[in-house]
Design a protein around this motif. Structure first.
Motif, short mmCIF file in Angstrom:
data_model
loop_
_atom_site.label_atom_id
_atom_site.label_comp_id
_atom_site.label_asym_id
_atom_site.label_seq_id
_atom_site.Cartn_x
_atom_site.Cartn_y
_atom_site.Cartn_z
N SER A 8 0.81 -1.22 0.00
CA SER A 8 0.00 0.00 0.00
C SER A 8 0.84 1.27 0.00
O SER A 8 0.29 2.37 0.10
CB SER A 8 -0.94 0.01 1.21
OG SER A 8 -1.94 -0.97 1.07
N GLN A 40 -7.01 -1.77 1.36
CA GLN A 40 -6.49 -2.55 2.48
C GLN A 40 -7.38 -2.42 3.72
O GLN A 40 -7.81 -1.33 4.07
CB GLN A 40 -5.07 -2.08 2.86
CG GLN A 40 -4.50 -2.93 3.98
CD GLN A 40 -3.10 -2.58 4.44
OE1 GLN A 40 -2.75 -2.86 5.55
NE2 GLN A 40 -2.28 -1.98 3.57
N ALA A 43 1.29 7.02 -1.71
CA ALA A 43 0.42 6.13 -0.94
C ALA A 43 -1.07 6.39 -1.20
O ALA A 43 -1.85 5.46 -1.36
CB ALA A 43 0.71 6.27 0.55
N HIS A 44 -1.45 7.69 -1.27
CA HIS A 44 -2.88 7.96 -1.38
C HIS A 44 -3.42 7.68 -2.77
O HIS A 44 -4.62 7.83 -3.01
CB HIS A 44 -3.19 9.39 -0.92
CG HIS A 44 -2.64 10.44 -1.81
ND1 HIS A 44 -1.36 10.92 -1.67
CD2 HIS A 44 -3.18 11.11 -2.85
CE1 HIS A 44 -1.14 11.85 -2.59
NE2 HIS A 44 -2.22 11.98 -3.32
N GLN A 45 -2.54 7.30 -3.71
CA GLN A 45 -3.06 6.97 -5.05
C GLN A 45 -3.05 5.47 -5.32
O GLN A 45 -3.52 5.04 -6.38
CB GLN A 45 -2.26 7.72 -6.11
CG GLN A 45 -2.78 9.14 -6.25
CD GLN A 45 -1.87 10.01 -7.10
OE1 GLN A 45 -0.99 9.52 -7.79
NE2 GLN A 45 -2.09 11.31 -7.02
N ARG A 98 -15.75 -0.89 4.52
CA ARG A 98 -15.10 0.37 4.15
C ARG A 98 -14.15 0.16 2.98
O ARG A 98 -14.12 0.94 2.04
CB ARG A 98 -14.34 0.92 5.37
CG ARG A 98 -13.70 2.27 5.14
CD ARG A 98 -13.07 2.79 6.41
NE ARG A 98 -11.93 1.98 6.83
CZ ARG A 98 -11.17 2.25 7.89
NH1 ARG A 98 -11.45 3.30 8.65
NH2 ARG A 98 -10.16 1.47 8.22
N ARG A 153 -17.24 7.94 -5.59
CA ARG A 153 -18.39 8.74 -5.14
C ARG A 153 -19.58 8.57 -6.06
O ARG A 153 -20.72 8.56 -5.63
CB ARG A 153 -18.01 10.22 -5.09
CG ARG A 153 -17.05 10.52 -3.97
CD ARG A 153 -16.73 11.99 -3.91
NE ARG A 153 -15.43 12.18 -3.28
CZ ARG A 153 -14.89 13.36 -3.03
NH1 ARG A 153 -15.53 14.45 -3.39
NH2 ARG A 153 -13.73 13.44 -2.47
N MET A 198 -15.92 7.22 3.93
CA MET A 198 -14.49 7.48 3.78
C MET A 198 -13.83 6.45 2.86
O MET A 198 -12.92 6.77 2.11
CB MET A 198 -13.79 7.48 5.13
CG MET A 198 -14.04 8.70 5.99
SD MET A 198 -13.91 10.23 5.10
CE MET A 198 -12.23 10.15 4.54
N LEU A 257 2.56 2.54 2.28
CA LEU A 257 2.65 3.24 3.56
C LEU A 257 4.09 3.18 4.06
O LEU A 257 4.51 3.99 4.87
CB LEU A 257 1.72 2.60 4.60
CG LEU A 257 0.23 2.74 4.32
CD1 LEU A 257 -0.59 1.98 5.35
CD2 LEU A 257 -0.19 4.20 4.31
N GLY A 291 -15.14 5.24 0.34
CA GLY A 291 -15.49 5.60 -1.04
C GLY A 291 -15.14 7.03 -1.36
O GLY A 291 -15.86 7.71 -2.07
N PHE A 292 -14.02 7.50 -0.81
CA PHE A 292 -13.63 8.91 -0.94
C PHE A 292 -13.25 9.29 -2.37
O PHE A 292 -13.52 10.40 -2.83
CB PHE A 292 -12.46 9.22 0.00
CG PHE A 292 -12.04 10.66 0.00
CD1 PHE A 292 -12.66 11.57 0.85
CD2 PHE A 292 -11.04 11.11 -0.85
CE1 PHE A 292 -12.28 12.90 0.86
CE2 PHE A 292 -10.66 12.44 -0.84
CZ PHE A 292 -11.28 13.34 0.01
N LEU A 293 -12.62 8.36 -3.07
CA LEU A 293 -12.16 8.65 -4.44
C LEU A 293 -13.29 9.16 -5.32
O LEU A 293 -14.42 8.69 -5.22
CB LEU A 293 -11.61 7.37 -5.08
CG LEU A 293 -10.26 6.86 -4.64
CD1 LEU A 293 -9.88 5.68 -5.50
CD2 LEU A 293 -9.23 7.96 -4.74
N PRO A 325 -6.69 -2.61 7.35
CA PRO A 325 -5.45 -2.64 8.11
C PRO A 325 -5.55 -3.48 9.39
O PRO A 325 -6.64 -3.82 9.84
CB PRO A 325 -5.20 -1.18 8.44
CG PRO A 325 -6.53 -0.54 8.40
CD PRO A 325 -7.36 -1.31 7.42
N ILE A 370 -4.89 3.29 -3.91
CA ILE A 370 -6.27 2.81 -3.93
C ILE A 370 -6.91 3.07 -5.29
O ILE A 370 -7.75 2.31 -5.75
CB ILE A 370 -7.09 3.43 -2.77
CG1 ILE A 370 -8.45 2.75 -2.64
CG2 ILE A 370 -7.22 4.92 -2.91
CD1 ILE A 370 -9.22 3.13 -1.42
#
Ligand SMILES: Nc1ncnc2c1ncn2[C@@H]1O[C@H](COP(=O)(O)OP(=O)(O)OP(=O)(O)O)[C@@H](O)[C@H]1O
Ligand SMILES: [Mg+2]
Lengths: 234, 288
Positions: A48, A80, A70-72, A147, A107, A99, A50, A101-103, A82, A74
């Motif tokens: 991931s 993941q 890291a934030h891309q 999630r 959405r 959260m 991180l 489904g934030f991308l 965690p 997903i």
């Protein structure tokens, strides 16, 4: 789908992973099993992004993730769940799912996926307005898995979904994971509960002190002397 | 003896109006602390810069007041984001005391810059709003506007935090910073955005204060300390607590000032604050 080639990683001067290579094919469910401190969580953190790998490459569908922040990750289809679930305790169940489904791409399909998660975990629908921190351990695990599913991942990484749960609940969670695999998700699951997880997945890798010791079909490993003696106490 | 005392009522109402602006002042600071875990000691100095920006835009460059206000909010929002990127981000992992010192340094820096650039003489935008006379009581129109706008700003922020994806992420990041990337959220961006929102709230406060007070480089000192006390009294980082504390404080100042003298109102409020710190050091709604 996911391929790790000679990946090494660590914390400061401490090396936790040594030359790990593994592969997960589309539609497969794969486990990485191993004792405490073997480096299982470290492995998922590297996938991931991180934690940076000190050597080797991780690639998803043929594309190396080296320069992906890291934030891309997903957005490449890797979600993941965690270790220790890590829900946002003061947010409600539904806000936690939101959260996931934030991308932007997720959405647009929020309502549809929420419906799917609720059909998978009807309990989550009952508890939708409850603070996630007040859920029971098993419910928290469901929420954490839900999630991760909200992003519509191609590959689902699960870090010890059975940890800290009562035996009955462990059974239920593995039942749910089996269902998720049956839905067509590709799953990479990290577990200490070797006996249970080997009944769910297709293949497995054994990780010991940061090195892949052996790998093979789940049924073969379950029957092998190496696993039976060292980990199943038989 | 007269039961209904209209002067007391006037004091109570003025206290409520003052409470609105104190609540707005506390809101930005609480947002920043709650989300980023850093106290902007220089918060009131950002407001001071905002007040000057209104003065220069409106009185020197003759922009319409509404445009000057908008520019002020945007400017201070940008300053908030800049403060985060240049000053806070490098010390995010440092000891809290170092973070305090660094934003304290910015306080003196901004005061010095303002003194050099704008001089020490008092400036006033010269917009004088009438006092309303209702049922024999005098209510400051500027305070009434400030109260309304402060309340509106708080409701808007609440809805933003509650209803939007970004708002939810802002609340989430204060609970678990480490896994935000797994959600597809860049913590850095959320922090910059939160800082800009905190700045915008300071800018909004500047627009409201400029209608009531003269501007000078040390104006931050006249409401900075009280803002911190309101935040601490409510529970640092707790926005609802800050809201309640603001109104309690304002009543002490206003009603206390009515019975004694205005300065005594402040003294009473500070005494109350000290007492509360013995009784509930974590604040009214503080957790830890
Ligand atoms: N943040 C850290 N800093 C330093 N060392 C760490 C850190 N996290 C893990 N380690 C070390 O790295 C090694 C692998 O840890 P990791 O958490 O990956 O193990 P694990 O297989 O997930 O164990 P468990 O089954 O207990 O979760 C351990 O020796 C651990 O002590
Ligand atoms: Mg682990």
């Amino acid at each position: 789908m996911l391929r790790l080639e000679n990946v090494s990683a660590g914390y400061g001067s401490f090396q936790a992973l040594f030359d790990v290579s593994l592969e997960v094919n589309g539609g497969e469910s794969v486990a990485v099993i191993g004792p405490n401190g073997a480096g299982k969580t470290t492995l998922l953190r590297v996938i991931s992004k991180l934690l940076p790998a000190s050597a080797g490459t991780v690639s998803m569908e043929g594309w190396p993730l080296n320069d992906v922040p890291a934030h891309q990750v997903i957005a490449r289809g890797i979600a993941q769940v965690p270790e220790n679930r890590r829900l946002f305790p003061k947010l409600t169940v539904e806000e936690n799912l939101k959260m996931g489904g934030f991308l932007a791409a997720a959405r647009a399909r929020y309502a549809e996926r929420l419906e799917f998660v609720y059909s998978l975990f009807p309990r989550m629908k009952e508890r939708r307005a409850q603070a996630a921190g007040t859920l029971s351990g098993g419910e928290q695990q469901m929420c954490a898995i839900g999630r991760a599913l909200m992003s519509g991942p191609k590959l689902l990484l699960l870090d010890e979904p059975s940890a800290g749960l009562a035996p009955v609940v462990v059974q239920a969670i593995f039942g749910l994971i089996r269902r998720i695999c049956a839905e067509g998700y590709t799953v990479l699951i990290v577990e200490q509960n070797i006996r249970q997880v080997l009944k769910v997945v297709d293949r497995a890798y054994l990780l010991e002190t940061g090195r892949i010791k052996t790998s093979g079909a789940a049924a073969t490993l379950l029957a092998s002397d190496e696993i039976r003696k060292a980990y199943l106490g038989l | 003896m007269q039961i209904f005392d209209s002067f007391l009522l006037e004091a109570v109402i003025n206290g409520i109006l003052l409470g609105g602006i104190l609540a707005l002042l506390a809101l930005g600071l609480n947002l920043i602390f709650g989300v980023i875990d850093v106290v902007w000691i220089c918060y009131a100095e950002l407001i001071m810069i905002g007040m000057y920006s209104v003065y220069y835009a409106h009185n020197v460059y003759h922009w319409p007041l509404a445009l000057a206000f908008l520019a002020c909010v945007l400017l201070v929002a940008a300053l908030g984001a800049l403060l985060h990127v240049l000053v806070i981000r490098p010390v995010l992992g440092a000891e809290p005391i170092n973070q305090l010192l660094v934003t304290g340094g910015v306080l003196f820096f901004l005061q010095a810059v303002a003194t050099l650039a704008f001089g020490v003489e008092f400036k006033n935008v010269g917009v004088s709003l009438p006092a309303l006379q209702i049922a024999g009581m005098y209510i400051s129109f500027a305070r009434l506007i400030a109260f309304g706008v402060a309340l509106g700003g708080m409701v808007a922020l609440y809805l933003f935090l509650k209803r939007t994806y970004i708002g939810t992420a802002i609340r989430a990041i204060s609970q678990d910073r480490g896994i935000m990337p797994l959600m597809g959220v860049s913590p850095n961006r959320i922090f910059v955005l939160t800082s800009a929102i905190g700045g915008a709230l300071a800018g909004l406060a500047a627009c409201l204060l400029v209608l009531q007070y003269d501007i000078h480089p040390a104006i931050g000192l006249s409401f900075g300390p009280i803002t911190f006390m309101v935040c601490v009294l409510g529970g640092l980082g707790n926005m609802v607590g800050g809201f309640i504390a603001a109104f309690i404080f304002a009543q002490f100042i206003s009603v206390g000032g009515y019975f004694l003298a205005l300065e005594w109102g402040y003294v009473l409020a500070f005494l109350f604050f000290i007492g509360m710190m013995f009784w509930r050091p974590q604040g009214i709604l503080g957790g830890k």
